[in-house]
Design a protein around this motif. Structure first.
Motif, PDB file in Angstrom:
ATOM      1  N   ARG A  23       0.069  -3.567  -4.322  1.00 54.34           N
ATOM      2  CA  ARG A  23      -0.968  -3.525  -5.369  1.00 54.34           C
ATOM      3  C   ARG A  23      -2.107  -4.495  -5.057  1.00 54.34           C
ATOM      4  N   GLN A  24      -1.757  -5.694  -4.605  1.00 55.91           N
ATOM      5  CA  GLN A  24      -2.788  -6.674  -4.284  1.00 55.91           C
ATOM      6  C   GLN A  24      -3.629  -6.207  -3.092  1.00 55.91           C
ATOM      7  N   ASP A  25      -2.977  -5.661  -2.075  1.00 53.65           N
ATOM      8  CA  ASP A  25      -3.718  -5.151  -0.918  1.00 53.65           C
ATOM      9  C   ASP A  25      -4.657  -4.018  -1.324  1.00 53.65           C
ATOM     10  N   ILE A  26      -4.177  -3.137  -2.190  1.00 53.12           N
ATOM     11  CA  ILE A  26      -5.008  -2.027  -2.663  1.00 53.12           C
ATOM     12  C   ILE A  26      -6.180  -2.557  -3.490  1.00 53.12           C
ATOM     13  N   LYS A  27      -5.929  -3.545  -4.338  1.00 52.25           N
ATOM     14  CA  LYS A  27      -7.029  -4.160  -5.109  1.00 52.25           C
ATOM     15  C   LYS A  27      -8.080  -4.748  -4.177  1.00 52.25           C
ATOM     16  N   ASP A  28      -7.611  -5.453  -3.137  1.00 59.26           N
ATOM     17  CA  ASP A  28      -8.546  -6.059  -2.182  1.00 59.26           C
ATOM     18  C   ASP A  28      -9.380  -4.997  -1.474  1.00 59.26           C
ATOM     19  N   ASN A  74       2.088   3.496  -4.329  1.00 60.58           N
ATOM     20  CA  ASN A  74       2.517   2.112  -4.145  1.00 60.58           C
ATOM     21  C   ASN A  74       3.981   2.008  -3.727  1.00 60.58           C
ATOM     22  N   LYS A  75       4.856   2.661  -4.431  1.00 61.73           N
ATOM     23  CA  LYS A  75       6.305   2.560  -4.160  1.00 61.73           C
ATOM     24  C   LYS A  75       6.635   3.058  -2.761  1.00 61.73           C
ATOM     25  N   LEU A 133     -11.372   2.158  -0.814  1.00 66.66           N
ATOM     26  CA  LEU A 133     -10.549   3.167  -1.467  1.00 66.66           C
ATOM     27  C   LEU A 133     -10.765   3.092  -2.961  1.00 66.66           C
ATOM     28  N   THR A 134     -10.181   4.052  -3.682  1.00 65.25           N
ATOM     29  CA  THR A 134     -10.262   4.100  -5.135  1.00 65.25           C
ATOM     30  C   THR A 134      -8.853   3.946  -5.696  1.00 65.25           C
ATOM     31  N   ILE A 135      -8.688   3.041  -6.647  1.00 67.69           N
ATOM     32  CA  ILE A 135      -7.389   2.839  -7.268  1.00 67.69           C
ATOM     33  C   ILE A 135      -7.148   3.932  -8.304  1.00 67.69           C
TER      34      ILE A 135
END
Length: 58
Positions: free
Chosen positions: A30-35, A15-16, A42-44
């Motif tokens: 984080r929001q884009d990854i959640k979406d 993320n960073k 993808l997998t968080i």
């Protein structure tokens, strides 16, 4: 999408690092990854994301 392109290249995104690269906040990443996780792209994982395993069941 840049996040998915980075995953193809690096096999893991942080993320960073993405936030710095794209000059956006970590919250935006984080929001884009959640979406993307919601639509099985993808997998968080803690602090970032990994590509979906080809044979994994969700």
């Amino acid at each position: 999408m840049i996040i998915l392109d980075e995953l193809k290249t690096k096999k893991r995104v942080v993320n960073k690092e993405l936030a710095d690269f794209l000059q956006v906040s970590c919250n935006t990443i984080r929001q884009d990854i959640k979406d993307l996780a919601r639509v099985n792209r993808l997998t968080i994982v803690h602090g970032g994301a990994l590509p979906i395993e080809p044979n994994s069941v969700r």
